[in-house]
Scaffold this active site. Structure first.
Site, PDB file in Angstrom:
ATOM      1  N   ASP A  14       0.862  -1.182   0.000  1.00  0.00           N
ATOM      2  CA  ASP A  14       0.000   0.000   0.000  1.00  0.00           C
ATOM      3  C   ASP A  14       0.895   1.228   0.000  1.00  0.00           C
ATOM      4  O   ASP A  14       2.103   1.135   0.260  1.00  0.00           O
ATOM      5  CB  ASP A  14      -0.892  -0.001   1.252  1.00  0.00           C
ATOM      6  CG  ASP A  14      -1.800   1.215   1.295  1.00  0.00           C
ATOM      7  OD1 ASP A  14      -2.423   1.532   0.262  1.00  0.00           O
ATOM      8  OD2 ASP A  14      -1.879   1.873   2.349  1.00  0.00           O
ATOM      9  N   SER A  15       0.286   2.387  -0.246  1.00  0.00           N
ATOM     10  CA  SER A  15       1.046   3.628  -0.172  1.00  0.00           C
ATOM     11  C   SER A  15       1.486   3.906   1.267  1.00  0.00           C
ATOM     12  O   SER A  15       2.389   4.699   1.493  1.00  0.00           O
ATOM     13  CB  SER A  15       0.182   4.781  -0.678  1.00  0.00           C
ATOM     14  OG  SER A  15      -1.041   4.797   0.032  1.00  0.00           O
ATOM     15  N   TYR A  46      -0.501   8.574  -2.322  1.00  0.00           N
ATOM     16  CA  TYR A  46      -0.504   8.332  -3.763  1.00  0.00           C
ATOM     17  C   TYR A  46      -1.725   9.042  -4.395  1.00  0.00           C
ATOM     18  O   TYR A  46      -1.762   9.250  -5.600  1.00  0.00           O
ATOM     19  CB  TYR A  46      -0.649   6.837  -4.066  1.00  0.00           C
ATOM     20  CG  TYR A  46       0.595   5.978  -3.908  1.00  0.00           C
ATOM     21  CD1 TYR A  46       1.756   6.440  -3.290  1.00  0.00           C
ATOM     22  CD2 TYR A  46       0.592   4.672  -4.402  1.00  0.00           C
ATOM     23  CE1 TYR A  46       2.868   5.616  -3.161  1.00  0.00           C
ATOM     24  CE2 TYR A  46       1.708   3.849  -4.278  1.00  0.00           C
ATOM     25  CZ  TYR A  46       2.838   4.323  -3.651  1.00  0.00           C
ATOM     26  OH  TYR A  46       3.931   3.502  -3.525  1.00  0.00           O
ATOM     27  N   GLY A  47      -2.708   9.353  -3.542  1.00  0.00           N
ATOM     28  CA  GLY A  47      -4.047   9.724  -3.984  1.00  0.00           C
ATOM     29  C   GLY A  47      -4.219  10.907  -4.905  1.00  0.00           C
ATOM     30  O   GLY A  47      -5.283  11.066  -5.496  1.00  0.00           O
ATOM     31  N   CYS A  77      -3.735  -0.995  -2.105  1.00  0.00           N
ATOM     32  CA  CYS A  77      -3.997   0.423  -2.366  1.00  0.00           C
ATOM     33  C   CYS A  77      -4.936   0.588  -3.567  1.00  0.00           C
ATOM     34  O   CYS A  77      -4.652   0.079  -4.655  1.00  0.00           O
ATOM     35  CB  CYS A  77      -2.659   1.105  -2.641  1.00  0.00           C
ATOM     36  SG  CYS A  77      -2.794   2.847  -3.009  1.00  0.00           S
ATOM     37  N   ASN A  78      -6.038   1.296  -3.356  1.00  0.00           N
ATOM     38  CA  ASN A  78      -6.983   1.514  -4.459  1.00  0.00           C
ATOM     39  C   ASN A  78      -6.369   2.356  -5.559  1.00  0.00           C
ATOM     40  O   ASN A  78      -6.607   2.111  -6.745  1.00  0.00           O
ATOM     41  CB  ASN A  78      -8.238   2.227  -3.945  1.00  0.00           C
ATOM     42  CG  ASN A  78      -9.160   1.303  -3.212  1.00  0.00           C
ATOM     43  OD1 ASN A  78     -10.200   0.916  -3.724  1.00  0.00           O
ATOM     44  ND2 ASN A  78      -8.792   0.918  -2.000  1.00  0.00           N
ATOM     45  N   THR A  79      -5.572   3.367  -5.167  1.00  0.00           N
ATOM     46  CA  THR A  79      -4.984   4.248  -6.172  1.00  0.00           C
ATOM     47  C   THR A  79      -3.992   3.461  -7.031  1.00  0.00           C
ATOM     48  O   THR A  79      -3.989   3.582  -8.260  1.00  0.00           O
ATOM     49  CB  THR A  79      -4.302   5.456  -5.487  1.00  0.00           C
ATOM     50  OG1 THR A  79      -5.230   6.052  -4.578  1.00  0.00           O
ATOM     51  CG2 THR A  79      -3.863   6.494  -6.486  1.00  0.00           C
ATOM     52  N   GLU A 158      -5.965   8.923   9.540  1.00  0.00           N
ATOM     53  CA  GLU A 158      -4.563   8.852   9.989  1.00  0.00           C
ATOM     54  C   GLU A 158      -4.405   9.536  11.357  1.00  0.00           C
ATOM     55  O   GLU A 158      -3.602   9.125  12.173  1.00  0.00           O
ATOM     56  CB  GLU A 158      -3.641   9.521   8.971  1.00  0.00           C
ATOM     57  CG  GLU A 158      -3.679   8.849   7.622  1.00  0.00           C
ATOM     58  CD  GLU A 158      -2.410   8.116   7.249  1.00  0.00           C
ATOM     59  OE1 GLU A 158      -1.348   8.506   7.725  1.00  0.00           O
ATOM     60  OE2 GLU A 158      -2.504   7.157   6.461  1.00  0.00           O
ATOM     61  N   CYS A 190     -11.197   3.179  -1.138  1.00  0.00           N
ATOM     62  CA  CYS A 190      -9.922   3.667  -0.592  1.00  0.00           C
ATOM     63  C   CYS A 190      -9.633   2.859   0.669  1.00  0.00           C
ATOM     64  O   CYS A 190     -10.559   2.556   1.439  1.00  0.00           O
ATOM     65  CB  CYS A 190     -10.051   5.153  -0.257  1.00  0.00           C
ATOM     66  SG  CYS A 190      -8.599   5.825   0.573  1.00  0.00           S
ATOM     67  N   THR A 191      -8.360   2.539   0.869  1.00  0.00           N
ATOM     68  CA  THR A 191      -7.965   1.709   2.009  1.00  0.00           C
ATOM     69  C   THR A 191      -8.458   2.238   3.356  1.00  0.00           C
ATOM     70  O   THR A 191      -8.752   1.467   4.262  1.00  0.00           O
ATOM     71  CB  THR A 191      -6.430   1.638   2.079  1.00  0.00           C
ATOM     72  OG1 THR A 191      -5.907   2.962   1.902  1.00  0.00           O
ATOM     73  CG2 THR A 191      -5.859   0.706   1.050  1.00  0.00           C
ATOM     74  N   HIS A 192      -8.502   3.573   3.489  1.00  0.00           N
ATOM     75  CA  HIS A 192      -8.819   4.163   4.797  1.00  0.00           C
ATOM     76  C   HIS A 192     -10.315   4.196   5.114  1.00  0.00           C
ATOM     77  O   HIS A 192     -10.699   4.289   6.268  1.00  0.00           O
ATOM     78  CB  HIS A 192      -8.299   5.593   4.860  1.00  0.00           C
ATOM     79  CG  HIS A 192      -6.812   5.708   4.913  1.00  0.00           C
ATOM     80  ND1 HIS A 192      -5.996   5.190   3.939  1.00  0.00           N
ATOM     81  CD2 HIS A 192      -5.987   6.278   5.835  1.00  0.00           C
ATOM     82  CE1 HIS A 192      -4.739   5.449   4.247  1.00  0.00           C
ATOM     83  NE2 HIS A 192      -4.699   6.109   5.392  1.00  0.00           N
TER      84      HIS A 192
END
Ligand code: DGL
Length: 272
Positions: A14-15, A46-47, A77-79, A158, A190-192
């Protein structure tokens, strides 16, 4: 016929720390498998970056894991999945699983008919790439799909502002188009975002089904085991190695928010 096994670990990247939402699902779904996690914390986020940059980063992080002899790669990571997977697949022979296809597949399992309205939220680059609507169109071209970039959600998670009043206001403000024109299904691209599921669910109400790509990935990895990756034989002590490209302490601190049950005991800093 004798079953074949492969004891090598699975690489997941992931980023940064967000991919731990995916790792958490995979650890539970595949208790026999060992994993190596790499968070590119030196270059997160990365977004909002270009395709060219994301492709280069994706290949570099994957190469690090391939050098560690992984049997398969999961782009959590989705991006990176939206912008970097084509280049990565052309670059290596290792089987690669991204999060876009599994997320779309799971969304399709919930649609009632082709007039269903699907919402997608993600980073600016993921949304601009059109990867989610393009993939959904392969399943059903007539679906109504609406996409929204929600760049403020990542820093909120975060910072651990999960139940903060400001978070509620920001989420409500960002999702206003989906409050006005409700969606039947919302893909958390998105991961978050899975970490914000409770507040998103509260704001959009029970009628909107939330698709968590972290959950969807473990289903797809199961299918990959049947096709191209061999499973590990009877592993009583599941091992996870963690690597980051910058400041390991911060990773450990934020990791606690993503993986409440998993102890990220040691994290090694590496150069790619
Ligand atoms: N991991 C990214 C994603 O899923 C979110 C964080 C970033 O922008 O790097 O798109």
């Amino acid at each position: 016929m004798k079953t074949q096994y492969d004891s090598r670990p699975i690489g997941i990247f992931d980023s940064g720390v967000g991919g731990l939402t995916v790792l958490k699902e995979l650890l539970a779904a595949f208790p026999n498998e060992n994993f190596i996690y790499l968070g590119d914390t030196a270059r997160v986020p990365y977004g909002a970056k270009s395709t060219r940059t994301i492709e280069r980063y994706t290949i570099q992080v994957a190469d690090f894991l391939i050098r560690r002899n992984v049997k398969g790669l999961v782009a959590a990571c989705n991006t990176a999945s939206a912008l970097g997977l084509g280049a990565l697949r052309a670059h290596c022979d290792t089987p690669v699983l991204g999060v876009i296809q599994p997320g779309c597949q799971q969304a399709m399992e919930h649609i009632k008919d082709k007039n269903s309205h699907i919402g997608i939220i993600g980073t600016r680059s993921t949304i601009a790439s059109g990867a989610y609507p393009n993939t959904l169109a392969l399943f059903e071209p007539q679906l109504k799909v609406s996409s929204l970039a929600c760049p403020l959600f990542v820093p909120l998670v975060e910072e651990g502002w999960l139940e903060h009043t400001a978070t509620r206001i920001i989420v409500e403000e960002n999702l206003a188009p989906f409050i006005k024109n409700p969606v039947d299904i919302l893909i958390l691209g998105c991961t978050h975002y899975p970490v914000l599921k409770p507040v998103i669910a509260q704001i959009l109400g029970k009628k909107t089904i939330l698709i968590d790509s972290a959950e969807a990935v473990s289903e797809s990895l199961g299918k990959l085991f049947k096709k191209v990756i061999l499973p590990t034989q009877n592993n009583n002590t599941q091992m996870v190695e963690f690597y980051v490209t910058d400041v390991a302490d911060r990773f450990q601190e934020v990791a606690g928010r993503f993986l409440d049950s998993l102890n990220v005991a040691s994290v090694e800093m590496v150069d790619l």
